[in-house]
Design a protein around this motif. Structure first.
Motif, PDB file in Angstrom:
ATOM      1  N   UNK A 132       0.866  -1.180   0.000  1.00 37.97           N
ATOM      2  CA  UNK A 132       0.000   0.000   0.000  1.00 37.97           C
ATOM      3  C   UNK A 132       0.900   1.226   0.000  1.00 37.97           C
ATOM      4  N   UNK A 133       0.699   2.102  -0.978  1.00 30.14           N
ATOM      5  CA  UNK A 133       1.531   3.294  -1.118  1.00 30.14           C
ATOM      6  C   UNK A 133       0.645   4.512  -0.899  1.00 30.14           C
ATOM      7  N   UNK A 134       0.791   5.138   0.251  1.00 26.21           N
ATOM      8  CA  UNK A 134      -0.106   6.213   0.647  1.00 26.21           C
ATOM      9  C   UNK A 134       0.476   7.561   0.244  1.00 26.21           C
ATOM     10  N   UNK A 135      -0.167   8.208  -0.736  1.00 24.98           N
ATOM     11  CA  UNK A 135       0.325   9.514  -1.189  1.00 24.98           C
ATOM     12  C   UNK A 135      -0.334  10.666  -0.432  1.00 24.98           C
ATOM     13  N   UNK A 136      -1.133  10.342   0.570  1.00 23.43           N
ATOM     14  CA  UNK A 136      -1.714  11.364   1.440  1.00 23.43           C
ATOM     15  C   UNK A 136      -1.935  10.765   2.830  1.00 23.43           C
ATOM     16  N   UNK A 137      -0.835  10.290   3.416  1.00 20.37           N
ATOM     17  CA  UNK A 137      -0.926   9.549   4.673  1.00 20.37           C
ATOM     18  C   UNK A 137      -1.584  10.350   5.803  1.00 20.37           C
TER      19      UNK A 137
END
Length: 363
Positions: A117-122
């Motif tokens: 999972x790559x969160x670009x707005x963590x």
């Protein structure tokens, strides 16, 4: 040379920055991974008119698969195409089918396939799931092999680990010097201060506090505002540009005396979240002003490589006190700093190491 990974990447869009601020981040990471010998297929939906507002054609450094933004047959077919990849990445904020993708990519996980999972707005993701104990994503986090984030530093890492993530590693934005670099100034973008950012609920008040307040305090200065969603109820010395294609970012950054970046509320609160605009502007040699947030000194040195402001009054003071030559010197120092240790080539090495550690690949 390391093993070559076959990566299936589900994100908002690689080819369009329209209502898609993560586009240049995706391009930098994916292109750099390609140069390392890895193969990326980027799956993106036909949604939000992004395909009608492309900045680039399908690149030769990634395979782009566009699936319908309505009805589940298209996204199901895309998931099936991804089956068997060495790594499957689900990015946050695809915009459609997010909950479905977060759940269904995990069905592709196997001894041969790692799922990330790559969160670009963590910050926004973590605040959402903290406020809603019933959010289905909470239960999925421990099932991912790895969580990568666009930024957020220790607060984000600790929060994800608190939700039982196996591991959480920030992969920060960076400079792609082949894309963002100095160019000749253009009269159409001539101004004292420029800001690029779409109008979003958790950014609007901060843009007023920093950008519009500076414009009100410096009526003799010229301001440019680029991005979607803004209307004409702005100070008289602010010129609206609407959506600015990534093709024009270098020209804008090199034509204004200074460039402002204003983080969204959640990103400023967590800190350690330099957005793509920071690296784009500094990479072009622009004199950059950023709103104050924790961790900026890990990327650029305040006062020497970047100017930090706590409000619009301080920005107005910079505009009065920093002449064009001084601004040029600050911008050039920032550019040299990023070239030395903060390019996407540096980030790709880190991502490669992390992904190879999670996969038994070999090809």
């Amino acid at each position: 040379m390391s093993e070559s990974l076959n990566i299936a990447f589900f994100g908002s869009s690689l080819v369009s920055s329209y209502w898609n601020g993560a586009a240049t981040y995706y391009r930098g990471i994916v292109h750099a991974l390609h140069r390392r010998g890895h193969r990326v297929t980027f799956f993106e939906p036909d949604a939000f008119e992004r395909q009608q507002h492309r900045d680039i054609e399908d690149p030769d450094w990634a395979r782009v698969v566009v699936y319908p933004g309505e009805g589940e047959d298209g996204v199901s077919a895309a998931l099936e195409q991804a089956r068997g990849a060495d790594v499957v990445v689900k990015a946050s904020g695809v915009g459609v089918f997010d909950a479905l993708l977060e759940r269904e990519v995990l069905a592709l996980r196997s001894p041969e396939t790692a799922v990330v999972f790559w969160d670009v707005d963590a910050p926004a993701t973590l605040e959402r799931i903290t406020e809603d104990p019933a959010d289905p994503f909470r239960a999925l986090i421990p099932r991912y092999d790895l969580v990568l984030t666009y930024g957020g530093g220790p607060p984000v890492v600790n929060a994800y680990r608190g939700f039982a993530a196996r591991d959480c590693i920030p992969v920060y934005n960076a400079l792609d010097p082949a894309t963002h670099h100095p160019v000749s100034a253009e009269q159409r973008f001539a101004a004292d201060l420029g800001f690029l950012g779409n109008r979003l609920p958790d950014r609007e008040a901060r843009v007023d506090r920093f950008f519009f307040e500076a414009a009100r305090r410096a009526p003799d200065q010229r301001f440019l505002l680029g991005g979607s969603g803004w209307d004409d109820t702005v100070p008289e010395n602010v010129r609206l540009l609407g959506h600015v294609s990534t093709r024009d970012h270098n020209a804008l950054n090199c034509s204004v005396r200074m460039v402002l970046n204003v983080n969204r509320e959640s990103m400023a609160r967590f800190g350690w979240s330099p957005p793509t605009r920071v690296f784009e502007a500094a990479g072009a040699g622009a004199c950059l002003i950023v709103d104050a947030w924790d961790g900026i000194e890990e990327f650029l040195e305040p006062g020497r490589e970047v100017l930090v402001a706590h409000n619009g009054e301080e920005i107005a003071e910079y505009l009065k006190s920093i002449d064009p030559e001084h601004a040029r010197q600050i911008g050039e120092r920032a550019r040299q700093r990023l070239l030395a240790d903060q390019t996407y080539a540096h980030r790709a090495l880190e991502v490669e190491r992390l992904l190879l550690a999670k996969t038994p690949v070999t090809a």
